[in-house]
Design an enzyme around this catalytic site. Structure first.
Site, PDB file in Angstrom:
ATOM      1  N   ARG A 233       0.742  -1.070  -0.078  1.00 25.83           N
ATOM      2  CA  ARG A 233      -0.066   0.270  -0.043  1.00 25.83           C
ATOM      3  C   ARG A 233       0.921   1.228  -0.088  1.00 25.83           C
ATOM      4  NH1 ARG A 233      -3.108  -3.053  -1.556  1.00 25.83           N
ATOM      5  NH2 ARG A 233      -5.248  -3.423  -0.878  1.00 25.83           N
ATOM      6  N   ASP A 257       4.909  -0.434  -6.892  1.00 25.12           N
ATOM      7  CA  ASP A 257       3.815  -0.534  -7.556  1.00 25.12           C
ATOM      8  C   ASP A 257       2.559   0.281  -6.935  1.00 25.12           C
ATOM      9  OD1 ASP A 257       2.207  -2.163  -9.441  1.00 25.12           O
ATOM     10  OD2 ASP A 257       1.441  -3.300  -7.937  1.00 25.12           O
ATOM     11  N   GLU A 262      -2.498   7.693  -5.113  1.00 23.36           N
ATOM     12  CA  GLU A 262      -2.896   7.118  -6.207  1.00 23.36           C
ATOM     13  C   GLU A 262      -4.283   6.959  -6.693  1.00 23.36           C
ATOM     14  OE1 GLU A 262      -3.557   2.127  -5.602  1.00 23.36           O
ATOM     15  OE2 GLU A 262      -1.604   3.043  -5.284  1.00 23.36           O
ATOM     16  N   HIS A 294      -0.248  -0.003  -9.696  1.00 28.24           N
ATOM     17  CA  HIS A 294      -0.799  -1.158  -8.759  1.00 28.24           C
ATOM     18  C   HIS A 294      -1.164  -2.531  -9.470  1.00 28.24           C
ATOM     19  CE1 HIS A 294      -3.382  -0.856  -4.791  1.00 28.24           C
ATOM     20  NE2 HIS A 294      -3.060  -2.265  -5.153  1.00 28.24           N
TER      21      HIS A 294
END
Length: 335
Positions: A233, A257, A262, A294
């Site tokens: 996260r 990632d 985001e 992600h």
């Protein structure tokens, strides 16, 4: 039951429609659930959402007014949901408590190897027929130390791969995982792990206690030539502090990632827009930083398991069953 699924990716849609078809009527939309899009859920008893959905108080209120009484989130994380408000409004909430841990662990290693061996830079060069090796020097990971923050199922899978590389293993968690200790992992405190590890990978959930787990102090405790990977996260890392350390020329590579801001960016095409997020824009300028969207979970295996679990959650709700996937207990539909 009529279901509306928000934030459905093109690759996901056929899997979702096929899985739901025998049992429920489902409508898939690409838009993500926000205050602006919540009204389109009116008339749907159940909705399905992605991890970047806005499920704060205002959205939940709109859903409740529209008749929604069940939310099935297609993810393990649920930090985007105001569970207290959902319970007050009588909205049941379920998540996917398990899917392939290998999808995320293998992708975390993909990021680690890509930044270590300068794959993105090398690929861009060779497309221009530039075959020089300058600036592409990497390091053997064999014999070096991997630090795993969070040794649950995904952390364990990451550790098994590290063990295969012949790395020394350090772990940090509230509870030791016997499978990890069997691999030779030594559990230690966070400060020692950060100061010792050559490669650090994050595999803990985002909770109030783990928000900015990697803050300025933690970053400064790390080796100057460490590799940092986050496939869990975004809020685990203080991104402004990370940018500050990167500007000082620190770290061999950083693979992300996820990103703490985001929502409203990831999963969307922003290529024709001016990015307003100065921190993300600055992060993208560092040649040894790799940011992906992600996608660590995004394999046929994991997405298939996520969809199957989501179908079960909605079917269980309709039948009045409570399972470990329910964060807010399911109401009895007959009541």
């Amino acid at each position: 039951m009529d279901i509306l699924a928000f934030g459905v990716q093109a690759d996901e849609r056929p899997l979702i429609e096929k899985a739901f078809a025998p049992l429920h009527d489902i409508r898939c939309v690409e838009v993500f659930l926000t205050e602006d899009t919540a009204p389109i859920a009116a008339g749907h008893e159940a909705i399905s959402t992605s991890v970047n959905a806005d499920l704060g108080a205002a959205v939940l209120q709109t859903l409740a007014v529209g008749g929604t009484s069940m939310i099935a989130q297609r993810s393990t994380g649920f930090n985007n949901i105001d569970l207290a408000v959902a319970e007050r409004l009588g909205i049941s909430v379920a998540r996917v408590s398990y899917y392939s841990p290998y999808s995320v662990a293998e992708f975390a290693w993909t990021l680690a190897m890509a930044v270590n061996r300068r794959i993105v830079r090398a690929s861009a060069r060779t497309r221009d027929f530039d075959f020089r090796l300058d600036g592409l020097l990497g390091r053997d990971l064999h014999g070096r130390t991997a630090g795993v923050l969070g040794t649950g199922k995904i952390g364990e899978a990451f550790a098994r791969i590290a063990h295969g590389f012949g790395m020394r293993l350090l772990g940090w968690d509230l509870t030791e995982n016997p499978a990890c200790t069997a691999l030779g992992m030594t559990y230690t405190d966070k400060d020692e792990l950060l100061a010792t590890a050559d490669l650090i990978s994050l595999h803990v959930p985002l909770l109030p206690a783990t928000h900015h787990l990697i803050d300025r102090e933690a970053l400064r405790a790390m080796k100057d030539d460490a590799i940092l990977v986050n496939s869990s996260r975004g809020g685990l890392i203080d991104t402004d502090a990370l940018v500050g350390e990167l500007r000082r020329g620190r770290f061999t590579g950083v693979g992300l990632d996820v990103y703490e801001a985001e929502a409203g960016l990831f999963f969307l095409d922003k290529s024709l827009e001016a990015i307003q997020d100065d921190t993300l824009a600055r992060l993208m300028t560092f040649p040894h930083v790799l940011v992906t969207s992600h996608q660590a979970y995004y394999t046929e295996d994991a997405v298939g398991q996520i969809v199957e679990a989501t179908v079960r959650n909605i079917t269980d709700y309709a039948a009045g069953r409570r399972t470990e996937n329910f964060l807010v207990p399911a109401a009895d539909p007959a009541s």
